[in-house]
Design a protein around this motif. Structure first.
Motif, short mmCIF file in Angstrom:
data_model
loop_
_atom_site.label_atom_id
_atom_site.label_comp_id
_atom_site.label_asym_id
_atom_site.label_seq_id
_atom_site.Cartn_x
_atom_site.Cartn_y
_atom_site.Cartn_z
N VAL A 6 -20.75 21.04 1.29
CA VAL A 6 -20.77 22.31 2.02
C VAL A 6 -21.86 22.31 3.10
O VAL A 6 -21.56 22.64 4.26
CB VAL A 6 -20.94 23.50 1.04
N PRO A 7 -23.12 21.93 2.80
CA PRO A 7 -24.10 21.86 3.88
C PRO A 7 -23.76 20.82 4.95
O PRO A 7 -24.07 21.01 6.12
CB PRO A 7 -25.41 21.49 3.16
N VAL A 8 -23.11 19.72 4.55
CA VAL A 8 -22.69 18.72 5.54
C VAL A 8 -21.65 19.33 6.47
O VAL A 8 -21.70 19.13 7.69
CB VAL A 8 -22.14 17.45 4.86
N ALA A 9 -20.71 20.08 5.92
CA ALA A 9 -19.70 20.73 6.75
C ALA A 9 -20.34 21.72 7.71
O ALA A 9 -19.98 21.79 8.90
CB ALA A 9 -18.67 21.44 5.87
N GLU A 10 -21.33 22.49 7.22
CA GLU A 10 -22.03 23.42 8.10
C GLU A 10 -22.80 22.65 9.17
O GLU A 10 -22.84 23.07 10.33
CB GLU A 10 -23.00 24.30 7.30
N ALA A 11 -23.40 21.53 8.81
CA ALA A 11 -24.16 20.73 9.77
C ALA A 11 -23.25 20.19 10.87
O ALA A 11 -23.65 20.13 12.04
CB ALA A 11 -24.87 19.59 9.06
N VAL A 12 -22.03 19.82 10.52
CA VAL A 12 -21.08 19.33 11.52
C VAL A 12 -20.72 20.45 12.49
O VAL A 12 -20.67 20.25 13.72
CB VAL A 12 -19.83 18.74 10.84
N VAL A 13 -20.48 21.64 11.97
CA VAL A 13 -20.17 22.79 12.83
C VAL A 13 -21.36 23.12 13.72
O VAL A 13 -21.21 23.36 14.93
CB VAL A 13 -19.75 24.01 11.97
#
Length: 137
Positions: A6-13
């Protein structure tokens, strides 16, 4: 298990938003580059720098957490890469952990970053007022 996703997905965004903001700020500063004093002042308040803080917090924390999961054998170098994803019974537990722990980690990091931005803004504003008072004297 997979709470770091989840934090990786937010970091990509955030990375995509960072790239867009950086391009926009670059165009803006090129237009205002004729007045070097104003350019320096605006350069201190660039929002892209603050977005970079969030990117680094998210990617750094996610990397450390992924390494911890790798260390404990929850991530493997073959598909499906997450050991919990191979068993249907563990998949539900993995999704539950992602939706609770992962989301809370992402929200916590983002809230910490927001506090950092507010504090930074207050310090920059106070410094600008101090400089203005000194210039008036």
């Amino acid at each position: 298990m997979a709470c770091f996703v989840v934090p990786v997905a937010e970091a990509v965004v955030v990375s995509a938003v960072y790239a867009a903001v950086k391009v926009k700020e670059k165009k803006y500063t090129l237009v205002h580059a004729d007045n070097s004093e104003r350019f320096e002042t605006e350069n201190k308040h660039m929002f892209s720098k603050k977005l970079a803080w969030l990117m680094k917090l998210l990617f750094g924390g996610s990397f450390l957490l992924a390494f911890e999961h790798l260390w404990h054998g929850e991530i493997v170098p073959w598909a499906p890469f997450l050991t919990a994803a191979s068993d249907p019974g563990d998949r539900a537990q993995m999704l539950h952990e992602m939706s609770t722990v992962g989301v809370m980690m992402a929200v916590s990091v983002t809230a910490l970053w927001a506090a950092m931005v507010v504090i930074s803004y207050c310090v920059e504003k106070k410094n600008a007022e101090t400089v203005q008072k000194i210039e008036e004297v």
